[in-house]
Enzyme design. Structure first.
Site, PDB file in Angstrom:
ATOM      1  N   ARG A 150      58.191  83.039  12.600  1.00 25.40           N
ATOM      2  CA  ARG A 150      57.836  83.995  13.658  1.00 25.40           C
ATOM      3  C   ARG A 150      56.991  83.328  14.743  1.00 25.40           C
ATOM      4  NH1 ARG A 150      52.760  87.258  11.130  1.00 25.40           N
ATOM      5  NH2 ARG A 150      52.286  85.759   9.516  1.00 25.40           N
ATOM      6  N   SER A 187      51.577  90.646  14.299  1.00 23.92           N
ATOM      7  CA  SER A 187      52.463  90.198  13.209  1.00 23.92           C
ATOM      8  C   SER A 187      53.732  89.563  13.743  1.00 23.92           C
ATOM      9  CB  SER A 187      52.875  91.379  12.330  1.00 23.92           C
ATOM     10  OG  SER A 187      51.755  91.988  11.770  1.00 23.92           O
ATOM     11  N   GLU A 204      60.505 102.879  16.360  1.00 26.09           N
ATOM     12  CA  GLU A 204      61.525 101.837  16.555  1.00 26.09           C
ATOM     13  C   GLU A 204      62.783 102.351  17.243  1.00 26.09           C
ATOM     14  OE1 GLU A 204      60.060 102.542  13.654  1.00 26.09           O
ATOM     15  OE2 GLU A 204      58.739 100.834  13.326  1.00 26.09           O
ATOM     16  N   PHE A 262      62.578  97.645   9.766  1.00 28.40           N
ATOM     17  CA  PHE A 262      62.548  98.763  10.718  1.00 28.40           C
ATOM     18  C   PHE A 262      63.408  98.497  11.943  1.00 28.40           C
ATOM     19  CE2 PHE A 262      58.093  98.485   8.934  1.00 28.40           C
ATOM     20  CZ  PHE A 262      58.354  99.347   7.894  1.00 28.40           C
ATOM     21  N   HIS A 321      59.236  89.151   9.220  1.00 31.22           N
ATOM     22  CA  HIS A 321      58.907  89.561   7.845  1.00 31.22           C
ATOM     23  C   HIS A 321      60.157  89.879   7.025  1.00 31.22           C
ATOM     24  CE1 HIS A 321      55.162  89.796   9.925  1.00 31.22           C
ATOM     25  NE2 HIS A 321      54.491  90.254   8.898  1.00 31.22           N
ATOM     26  N   ASP A 344      53.889  92.808  -0.212  1.00 31.57           N
ATOM     27  CA  ASP A 344      54.188  94.138   0.343  1.00 31.57           C
ATOM     28  C   ASP A 344      55.244  94.880  -0.476  1.00 31.57           C
ATOM     29  OD1 ASP A 344      52.360  94.114   2.328  1.00 31.57           O
ATOM     30  OD2 ASP A 344      53.736  93.580   3.945  1.00 31.57           O
ATOM     31  N   ARG A 357      57.587  85.784   7.577  1.00 34.18           N
ATOM     32  CA  ARG A 357      56.141  85.888   7.697  1.00 34.18           C
ATOM     33  C   ARG A 357      55.435  84.630   7.183  1.00 34.18           C
ATOM     34  NH1 ARG A 357      51.801  86.901   4.603  1.00 34.18           N
ATOM     35  NH2 ARG A 357      50.141  88.150   5.542  1.00 34.18           N
TER      36      ARG A 357
END
Lengths: 302, 326
Positions: free
Chosen positions: B22, B49, B70, B96, B122, B130, B180
C-alpha cells in the site's frame, strides 16, 4: 478556498455561460410540448411492448421544464463542455427523457420507436456509451444522486459555472446510497446541485407509504442540510421557478419535491400502481392518444 | 536461474527493507498528483491506512473524504471522472471496495466506462488479527468478471508503485489490490512492468509457478529450495489478473508438465481460475494445480502465522509443488 461557493457565483456574473438552446417561457407552448412528449411516450412503450408507463408519463412536465425551460444545453453539440449536466437516477423512466431529447433535437423523433429493440441506441435503461447526451448509465436505483454530486463537486472545486440537475424517484429513497449522497452533498455545500424528486407515491409493489414509508421527506432533507422546495410537478412554470430559486442558494444543495400523479393526463393510468411497470396495448394506446389529442385543443395558437 | 534482465535484488534472499505494498500505491499517488493536475483521490474514512493521506496533505483541493460510505465513494468518483479528463482513485479496504460497492462498480463505473481506479488495500490473509470479515479473498473474482475492468495484484511495494502509475494512464476502471503487512521489496525501479504482460523472474524445466501478490517473492524463495532438491522451477509474476497474459500461459504449458498457481485469494475465480480458463480446451497435456484459499473463511492470527498455516509462505509453496509432482 476549495469550497468557497460565493466565488463561483461571482464567476457566473462575470462570464455567464454560453446560451446554447434558447429557452421557452410561454407556459402554453411548454404545455403543448409536454403533451407531445406524452404522445411520444405512449407510442414508444406501445411499440416496445414493455417498459414503465406511469412514471414516464407523470414526468413529462418536469422533463419539459428541464429540456425546454431550464437546462443550458445544445442538442447539436451534446458534449459542449459548458453544458448543465442532467443526470437521471431512476433509469427506468428513460422513455420520457428520450422523448424530451428527441423533441429538443438530439436525434430524429422516428428513432423513438426503436426503444428497447435490438440494435437501438435507446436501451431499456439508459446507456451512456450508446446515445450522445446521456450523462450516465443507470438502472439499479439510488446511484444517480451520487454521480450528480460528484459532477457538482468537480464543478465547484474547478470553478465551473455550469449546474447539475438530478431527476430521481421517491421509491429509490429506500436505497441507502441515496442517503449517503444526501449527506455528502450537504457536507460539500453543493449549491450547484438541484435534485428533483418525482413524488408520485408509487413503486413496483404498491404505494410508497405501504412498501416502506418515506415521509416526512421535506423535513428529512432539511435535517440533512438541504434547501427544500415543494412544487406541483405538473405546473411547468412552478418547476422552472423553483429551479431558478435554487440557483440563489449557494451554500446548500436543493431538493425540489415535485408532487406528481403517475400516468398524469391519461385517465386509466392515473394513480393506478399496476401501470408502474406495464406498457399500453393497442386499445389502450388509441384511447391514450385520443385523450391527449383532446388536451391539445386547449393549446390552439400556442 | 533468476533472470538478470528482470533486475531483481540480488541475491534474492538478501536481507532487505520491508514495506507494505500500500505504501507503493500511496507514493505513486503523490507522484501522479505532482505531475498531473487531473488526478483525484478519494477515500472512505481510511486515508491513513490506504496511504491516501500523503496525497491529501499535498493536494487537498483534489482529495475527497467520503466517510464510511463506499457506495457513494464509487458513485461520486464516477461523477468526477465524467468531467474533462479527470482520473479518480478511490481507496478503501478490499472487502469494502470493491466488496460493499459491487453494484456501483458494475454500473456506475464499468458500464459507464468511468476513468476510476479502485484501490483495495488490506487484502488477503496477511491483514491478520482483524479476522475473516476483513480478509479480502474474493475481490479479484468479483472484479475480474466485470466487463471493462482491469485487475492488478502487485507483488511488492515497488511494483504497486508502477502499477498505480500505469493504471492512471490506462483507459477505464482498474482494480489494484495491495496488502497491509510489511513485505520484502525484491523488484527494483529497473524491473519491467506492463499491464497485461507477465514477468518471468526465474526459468525452470520441471514446473512453473504462476503467482501474484506477496506469493511471488515466497515462490522465488521456494524455487531456490526446490532447485537444491533437483526440481527446476520457473516463477512468473502474473501481476495482471485481467487481461491475463494468455500467451505466457500457453507458452509455459508447452514447456513444462506442471503449472502451479499461487495466490492469497480463493482458488476459484482468481488467478488460478483465470489460468484454468485459458488452459481449458488447449489440450496441452500440462497439469494445473491451484494453490490458495480453498472455499473457506480464514481466521485471526499474526500474518506470518496465517501464511504458514495456509501454506502460502515459501515452505508451504515448496511443499505444494512437491505434492503436485507426485
Amino acid at each position: 478556498m476549495a469550497d468557497d461557493g460565493s466565488k463561483q457565483a461571482l464567476l457566473e456574473k462575470v462570464a455567464p455561460p454560453a446560451p446554447g438552446m434558447p429557452k421557452i417561457t410561454d407556459s402554453k407552448k411548454l404545455d403543448r410540448i409536454a403533451t407531445d412528449i406524452r404522445k411520444s411516450v405512449v407510442q414508444m412503450l406501445h411499440a416496445a411492448k414493455s417498459g414503465h408507463s406511469a412514471g414516464s408519463i407523470g414526468l413529462a412536465d418536469i422533463f419539459t421544464a428541464l429540456y425546454f425551460g431550464m437546462l443550458n444545453h445544445d442538442p447539436k453539440n451534446p458534449e459542449w463542455p459548458g453544458r448543465d449536466r442532467m443526470v437521471l437516477s431512476n433509469g427506468h423512466v428513460c422513455p420520457v427523457m428520450y422523448a424530451a431529447m428527441a423533441e429538443a433535437g438530439y436525434f430524429p423523433k422516428e428513432e423513438l420507436l426503436t426503444l428497447r429493440k435490438l440494435g437501438s441506441r435507446l436501451q431499456g435503461h439508459p446507456h451512456k456509451g450508446s446515445l450522445p447526451g446521456i450523462e450516465n448509465s443507470s438502472g439499479p436505483l439510488g446511484q444517480g444522486l451520487s454521480i450528480a454530486a460528484g459532477m457538482a463537486l468537480f464543478a465547484k472545486r474547478k470553478r465551473k459555472s455550469w449546474r447539475v440537475y438530478c431527476v430521481c424517484s421517491d421509491g429509490e429513497h429506500n436505497e441507502g446510497q441515496i442517503w449517503e449522497a444526501v449527506m455528502a452533498a450537504a457536507k460539500f455545500k453543493l449549491g450547484n446541485l438541484t435534485a428533483i424528486m418525482d413524488r408520485n407515491n408509487i413503486q413496483i409493489d404498491g404505494y410508497t407509504e405501504d412498501v416502506m414509508p418515506l415521509e416526512p421527506l421535506a423535513e428529512k432533507y432539511r435535517a440533512f442540510g438541504w434547501n427544500v422546495i415543494e412544487v406541483d410537478g405538473h405546473n411547468i412554470s412552478q418547476i422552472i421557478k423553483a429551479c431558478n430559486e435554487a440557483k440563489h442558494v449557494i451554500e446548500r444543495p436543493t431538493m425540489i419535491i415535485a408532487h406528481t400523479v403517475p400516468g398524469k393526463a391519461i385517465s386509466f393510468m392515473e394513480f393506478i400502481t399496476e401501470w408502474h411497470g406495464k406498457s399500453p396495448g393497442d386499445k389502450e394506446k388509441d384511447q391514450a392518444l385520443a385523450e391527449l389529442k383532446e388536451l391539445e385543443a386547449g393549446y390552439e395558437g400556442a | 536461474m533468476i533472470r538478470k534482465e528482470m533486475n531483481l535484488i540480488s541475491p534474492i534472499d538478501a536481507p532487505q527493507a520491508k514495506k507494505p505494498s500500500r505504501d507503493g500505491f500511496g507514493k505513486a499517488l503523490v507522484e501522479l498528483g505532482e505531475a498531473h493536475p487531473n488526478i483525484w483521490a478519494m477515500t472512505a474514512d481510511v486515508s491513513e491506512s490506504t496511504r491516501t493521506h500523503w496525497f491529501a496533505e499535498k493536494f487537498p483541493e483534489r482529495f475527497v473524504q467520503m466517510g464510511v460510505a463506499e457506495q457513494n465513494l464509487a458513485g461520486m468518483a464516477a461523477g468526477i471522472a465524467s468531467c474533462e479528463d479527470s482520473v479518480v482513485f478511490i481507496s478503501a479496504y478490499g472487502v469494502f471496495n470493491p466488496g460493499r460497492n459491487w453494484d456501483q462498480v458494475r454500473v456506475s463505473l464499468c458500464y459507464n466506462e468511468a476513468n476510476v481506479k479502485l484501490h483495495g488495500s488490506h487484502t488477503g490473509i496477511t491483514v491478520g488479527p482483524d479476522g475473516a470479515s476483513h480478509q479480502a479473498l474474493e475481490d479479484m473474482a468479483i472484479t475480474r468478471v466485470l466487463p471493462n475492468m482491469t485487475v492488478i495484484a502487485p507483488a511488492d511495494a515497488e511494483e504497486a508503485r508502477k502499477a498505480t502509475i500505469a493504471a492512471a494512464a490506462w483507459k477505464g476502471p482498474v482494480y489494484i489490490r495491495t496488502c497491509r503487512e510489511k513485505m520484502p521489496v525484491f523488484t527494483t525501479a529497473l524491473t519491467p512492468f506492463q499491464i497485461g504482460k507477465a514477468n518471468v523472474y526465474r526459468d525452470g524445466k520441471d514446473a512453473a509457478i504462476f503467482a501474484c501478490g506477496p506469493q511471488v517473492y515466497e515462490s522465488l524463495i521456494a524455487a531456490e529450495q526446490l532447485e537444491k532438491e533437483g526440481i527446476s522451477c520457473a516463477v512468473v509474476d502474473f501481476h495482471t489478473i485481467k487481461p491475463l497474459d494468455a500467451e505466457a500461459v500457453r507458452e509455459w504449458a508447452k514447456k513444462v508438465k506442471l503449472i502451479v498457481s499461487v495466490e492469497e485469494h480463493q482458488i476459484d475465480c482468481g488467478l488460478g481460475g483465470a489460468i484454468a480458463e485459458v488452459l481449458a480446451g488447449e489440450g496441452s497435456g500440462c497439469v494445473l494445480k491451484r494453490h490458495g484459499i480453498k472455499n473457506r473463511f480464514c481466521e485471526s492470527g499474526e500474518p506470518f502465522e496465517l501464511l504458514k498455516k495456509y501454506g502460502l509462505d515459501a515452505a508451504g509453496i515448496a511443499e505444494f509443488v512437491r505434492e503436485a509432482r507426485k
